[in-house]
Design a protein around this motif. Structure first.
Motif, PDB file in Angstrom:
ATOM      1  N   ALA A 183       0.862  -1.323   0.165  1.00  0.00           N
ATOM      2  CA  ALA A 183       0.015  -0.022   0.025  1.00  0.00           C
ATOM      3  C   ALA A 183       0.929   1.234  -0.097  1.00  0.00           C
ATOM      4  O   ALA A 183       0.473   2.365  -0.703  1.00  0.00           O
ATOM      5  CB  ALA A 183      -0.940  -0.013   1.175  1.00  0.00           C
ATOM      6  N   GLU A 184       1.980   1.253   0.711  1.00  0.00           N
ATOM      7  CA  GLU A 184       2.848   2.427   0.684  1.00  0.00           C
ATOM      8  C   GLU A 184       3.454   2.698  -0.678  1.00  0.00           C
ATOM      9  O   GLU A 184       3.748   3.752  -1.141  1.00  0.00           O
ATOM     10  CB  GLU A 184       4.017   2.236   1.783  1.00  0.00           C
ATOM     11  CG  GLU A 184       3.448   2.224   3.293  1.00  0.00           C
ATOM     12  CD  GLU A 184       4.297   1.955   4.343  1.00  0.00           C
ATOM     13  OE1 GLU A 184       4.082   2.068   5.461  1.00  0.00           O
ATOM     14  OE2 GLU A 184       5.600   1.315   3.908  1.00  0.00           O
ATOM     15  N   LEU A 192       2.460   1.794  -3.461  1.00  0.00           N
ATOM     16  CA  LEU A 192       1.172   2.198  -4.261  1.00  0.00           C
ATOM     17  C   LEU A 192       1.008   3.743  -4.069  1.00  0.00           C
ATOM     18  O   LEU A 192       0.931   4.512  -5.036  1.00  0.00           O
ATOM     19  CB  LEU A 192       0.008   1.522  -4.386  1.00  0.00           C
ATOM     20  CG  LEU A 192       0.083   0.092  -5.028  1.00  0.00           C
ATOM     21  CD1 LEU A 192      -1.361  -0.581  -4.527  1.00  0.00           C
ATOM     22  CD2 LEU A 192       0.214   0.091  -6.280  1.00  0.00           C
ATOM     23  N   ALA A 193       0.945   4.262  -2.845  1.00  0.00           N
ATOM     24  CA  ALA A 193       0.752   5.405  -2.454  1.00  0.00           C
ATOM     25  C   ALA A 193       1.834   6.406  -3.026  1.00  0.00           C
ATOM     26  O   ALA A 193       1.705   7.392  -3.454  1.00  0.00           O
ATOM     27  CB  ALA A 193       0.495   5.714  -1.153  1.00  0.00           C
ATOM     28  N   GLY A 194       2.990   5.823  -2.872  1.00  0.00           N
ATOM     29  CA  GLY A 194       4.105   6.587  -3.385  1.00  0.00           C
ATOM     30  C   GLY A 194       4.209   6.827  -4.712  1.00  0.00           C
ATOM     31  O   GLY A 194       4.498   7.832  -5.305  1.00  0.00           O
ATOM     32  N   LYS A 242       1.501   6.810  -6.670  1.00  0.00           N
ATOM     33  CA  LYS A 242       0.620   7.662  -7.047  1.00  0.00           C
ATOM     34  C   LYS A 242       0.687   9.232  -6.851  1.00  0.00           C
ATOM     35  O   LYS A 242       0.538  10.085  -7.612  1.00  0.00           O
ATOM     36  CB  LYS A 242      -0.652   7.367  -6.142  1.00  0.00           C
ATOM     37  CG  LYS A 242      -2.024   8.041  -6.517  1.00  0.00           C
ATOM     38  CD  LYS A 242      -3.189   7.742  -5.908  1.00  0.00           C
ATOM     39  CE  LYS A 242      -4.331   8.458  -6.181  1.00  0.00           C
ATOM     40  NZ  LYS A 242      -5.471   7.989  -5.506  1.00  0.00           N
ATOM     41  N   ALA A 243       1.482   9.375  -5.748  1.00  0.00           N
ATOM     42  CA  ALA A 243       1.959  10.810  -5.418  1.00  0.00           C
ATOM     43  C   ALA A 243       2.933  11.216  -6.211  1.00  0.00           C
ATOM     44  O   ALA A 243       3.026  12.390  -6.823  1.00  0.00           O
ATOM     45  CB  ALA A 243       2.507  10.641  -3.954  1.00  0.00           C
ATOM     46  N   ASP A 297       1.267  12.393  -9.503  1.00  0.00           N
ATOM     47  CA  ASP A 297       0.500  13.644  -9.310  1.00  0.00           C
ATOM     48  C   ASP A 297       1.005  14.973  -9.651  1.00  0.00           C
ATOM     49  O   ASP A 297       0.819  15.854  -9.806  1.00  0.00           O
ATOM     50  CB  ASP A 297      -0.427  13.802  -8.000  1.00  0.00           C
ATOM     51  CG  ASP A 297      -1.530  12.701  -8.064  1.00  0.00           C
ATOM     52  OD1 ASP A 297      -2.031  12.256  -9.236  1.00  0.00           O
ATOM     53  OD2 ASP A 297      -2.068  12.225  -7.064  1.00  0.00           O
TER      54      ASP A 297
END
Length: 226
Positions: A209-210, A212-214, A216-217, A220
């Motif tokens: 999850a970390e 994927l979040a990284g 995605k950030a 952006d």
């Protein structure tokens, strides 16, 4: 003494010997001290005329050789029983059906009981497919049963757990999870793998999850190029 008759009586230093064996049968060699006189034969045996003194008695069988000291006393019947005492062996393993080798000779599979073994020390080996081989020294004593029990190590489980601990030390939770699952396939009852797997699986999900979040950030923040 003058004008008298003297009686001279001589006694030869000779005795007899009755030999027997327990259990019966087998060959023997009887050697006088110093090796000047010897007799051979099979049990049981009787010798009527033996010089008094110490003898070495050697019992010979295909599986057993033993020596004793025998004293022959003059003017009497001497008796000696050569006792060939055996010992027993019981070997058990978890899991069962492991092949047992003693002194390099295959004897059977576990659980294995051998009721008649010559006393002594033996090198035993236990082998079971998929498990680490095991070696030990087993001491067999007269009229006693030597017992040996062992839990064999599953090779696949041992290797998987070693790798799982290595990956946990590296915080590589994905690979650690896979190795713990592999260990439980090899040994479903292993409590350590059961205890470690839930936490390792949760950490692996958090790490994903970390990541994927990284990603995605990072996506952006990118500025489109003209």
């Amino acid at each position: 003494i003058r004008n008298e008759s003297a009686l001279v009586q001589g006694v030869a230093p000779i005795g007899s010997l009755e030999l027997s064996a327990e259990p019966s049968g087998g060959e023997f060699e009887l050697l006088a001290e110093g090796g000047k006189e010897g007799r051979t034969g099979k049990f049981p045996a009787t010798f009527d005329y033996l010089r008094a003194g110490s003898y070495q008695l050697i019992s010979k069988r295909p599986d057993y050789r033993r020596e004793w000291k025998v004293e022959i006393f003059p003017n009497q019947t001497n008796r000696f029983a050569a006792k060939l005492a055996y010992g027993g062996v019981h070997i058990a393993t978890t899991p069962e059906s492991a092949i047992v080798l003693m002194a390099g000779r295959e004897l059977g599979t576990t659980p294995l009981t051998l009721p008649k073994v010559v006393p002594g020390e033996y090198q035993i080996q236990v082998r079971l497919k998929g498990h680490d081989p095991l070696s030990a020294v087993l001491k067999v004593e007269e009229e006693r049963e030597a017992r040996f029990a062992a839990t064999l190590v599953n090779t696949r489980h041992r290797e998987a757990m070693a790798e799982a601990h290595k990956y946990l030390g590296q915080n590589n939770f994905d690979n650690a999870q896979r190795r713990l699952e592999e260990a439980l396939v090899a040994l479903p009852c292993d409590e350590e793998a059961k205890r470690l797997l839930p936490g390792t699986r949760a950490r692996a999900l958090v790490r994903k999850a970390e990541e994927l979040a990284g990603r995605k950030a990072a996506g952006d923040e990118e500025v489109p190029r003209a």
